[in-house]
Design a protein around this motif. Sequence first.
Motif, PDB file in Angstrom:
ATOM      1  N   GLU A  85       2.863   2.821 -13.420  1.00  0.00           N
ATOM      2  CA  GLU A  85       2.007   2.852 -12.232  1.00  0.00           C
ATOM      3  C   GLU A  85       2.318   4.072 -11.384  1.00  0.00           C
TER       4      GLU A  85
ATOM      5  N   GLY B 228       0.818  -1.214   0.000  1.00  0.00           N
ATOM      6  CA  GLY B 228       0.000   0.000   0.000  1.00  0.00           C
ATOM      7  C   GLY B 228       0.847   1.256   0.000  1.00  0.00           C
TER       8      GLY B 228
ATOM      9  N   VAL C 241      -0.304   7.303 -10.526  1.00  0.00           N
ATOM     10  CA  VAL C 241      -0.658   7.720  -9.167  1.00  0.00           C
ATOM     11  C   VAL C 241      -0.185   9.147  -8.904  1.00  0.00           C
TER      12      VAL C 241
ATOM     13  N   ALA D 231      -4.766   0.621   4.024  1.00  0.00           N
ATOM     14  CA  ALA D 231      -5.193  -0.009   2.767  1.00  0.00           C
ATOM     15  C   ALA D 231      -4.298  -1.193   2.432  1.00  0.00           C
TER      16      ALA D 231
ATOM     17  N   LEU E  72       0.383   3.413  -3.550  1.00  0.00           N
ATOM     18  CA  LEU E  72      -0.585   4.507  -3.422  1.00  0.00           C
ATOM     19  C   LEU E  72       0.033   5.882  -3.195  1.00  0.00           C
TER      20      LEU E  72
ATOM     21  N   ILE F 199      -3.442   5.084   3.885  1.00  0.00           N
ATOM     22  CA  ILE F 199      -2.664   4.397   2.841  1.00  0.00           C
ATOM     23  C   ILE F 199      -2.059   3.113   3.383  1.00  0.00           C
TER      24      ILE F 199
END
Length: 543
Positions: free
Chosen positions: A379, A133, A383, A486, A137, A483
Amino acid sequence: MLKVFGSGGGGRGSTDSKKGGDVANGVPDDTEVGALHIAREAKRQIGVVSATFLIVNRVIGTGIFATPATILKLSGSVGLSLFIWVAGMLIALAGTAVFTELGTALPSNGGEKVYLEYMYKRPKFLTTGLYTGYVVLLGWASGNSVIFGEYILHAANIEVGRWNQRGIGLACITAAFLIHGCALKWGLRLQNVLGTIKVFIILIIVIAGWIALAGHVKLDEKPNNFSNAFEGTTGSAYGVVTALYNVIWSYIGYSNANYALGETKNPVRTLKIAAPLAIGVISVLYMFVNIAYFAAVPKADILTSERLVAALLFRNVLGAGAERALSVFVALSAFGNVLSVIFSQGRLVQELGREGVLPFSRFWASNKPFNAPLPGLFEHWLVSIIIMLAPPPGDAYNFILNLISYPLAIVNTFVAAGLINIYLNRDKWNWHPPITATLPVVVFFMLSNIYLIVAPFVPPPTEDQNIYKNLPYWIHCVVGFAIIFAGGVYWLVWAVIMPKLGHYELVQETVVDEIDGWESHVFVKKPIGIAICVKALAYIGGG
């Protein structure tokens, strides 16, 4: 992929290089081991210079140019502001010592992920889930992309708006993504060049400060910031800790070379030289830069400059033309930082893909088509863009800065606590690294990060000290914990619920890529009966 070593408990194994390997059973013979070793060594392209600039580029981004005004506002005085910079420097030096020890003891790609998994093995794979996470994130590259846009617009004498600034920031991070995703060698070379430019800019600022101290400024009245330097000191817990976050943001990156030790030539020797050299030089330069700001720019102007204090110094000492020209160089410094950040974060995403932690792991693990982690870079690019565009006008940079710094303090606390535990049980861990941070340094690093976790929940004494215009003061703390939480939810689904529903157990195995010799610790799904047999065989083999 060629399996080398299996482990039911998630431990890390090593390549079996004995003669007469049994290829049919996944054990390589001498020829394979030699070929894989050559392929692995060929992938090591980072030497002492590149490792040093990986750190320099990551650390010297925009923090030293963009945060001094905020730090002065939060501390209230020039004297306390300088003391906060010293405190941040000591924390960064302690962190450098901690991560140099860990990197030389465990010299592989992954940074904190490798160290936390080594230190915290129960509950099984929880560390991996939480760190997933944290990596996936957080858009680390977004803050300096925003500042790149602000300085470019300032150099072009265009008013900074919400969308023109972020549009240029989007172009900045997209360029960094494409360079590192399509031309790895050229990306490293460009990082080295921009790292040199950064040091050059810092030296110009330092020299300009000396000129200002001698009284040569283009102002009617010379700044007098060092007399009665502690006048206006606030001393509130919120102000001090938030100012300290700004300093720590300016030092983030002392562990940057640790993320790519698997691609580093002679990684132990390289890290022992590169990390202390980079942070030691940067620490000295940072203190000189702050003195230069206070020597050249009146306190009132610094407080109203927001993130353009470096531009004011250039104007006051070298003139308006130099202000605009050197603003471009500050923007290039930000671009170098974005290159460095996306380089390391893309590799962390790729490592999670190689291990089978992420959904569609083969996609994230891929090095195709340019022998670079293009999907992992993508990725982080995605983000970062979301985080860059989401906050309201005026709060974007401060929110991004604190959102990234706060979870980092949580991670650093657990890293330091784990290392302290190893120190207290050194024989049990068989811990004898080439370099040792020492217990007092690690304890200091842990306590300082605990303070950084707790203190932001203390409300500011006045609304003026809230660094946000439209957000509550605690927003980055809540989002930071969310975060990491998560990541815990992902672990619960990935490592607990799904295995029970699917009647399998996650087993970690060490495998080597047949093409590039890259070693990964991969999670595979074993039906319950097979998993028990694997554990039994591992136990018998170990006994």
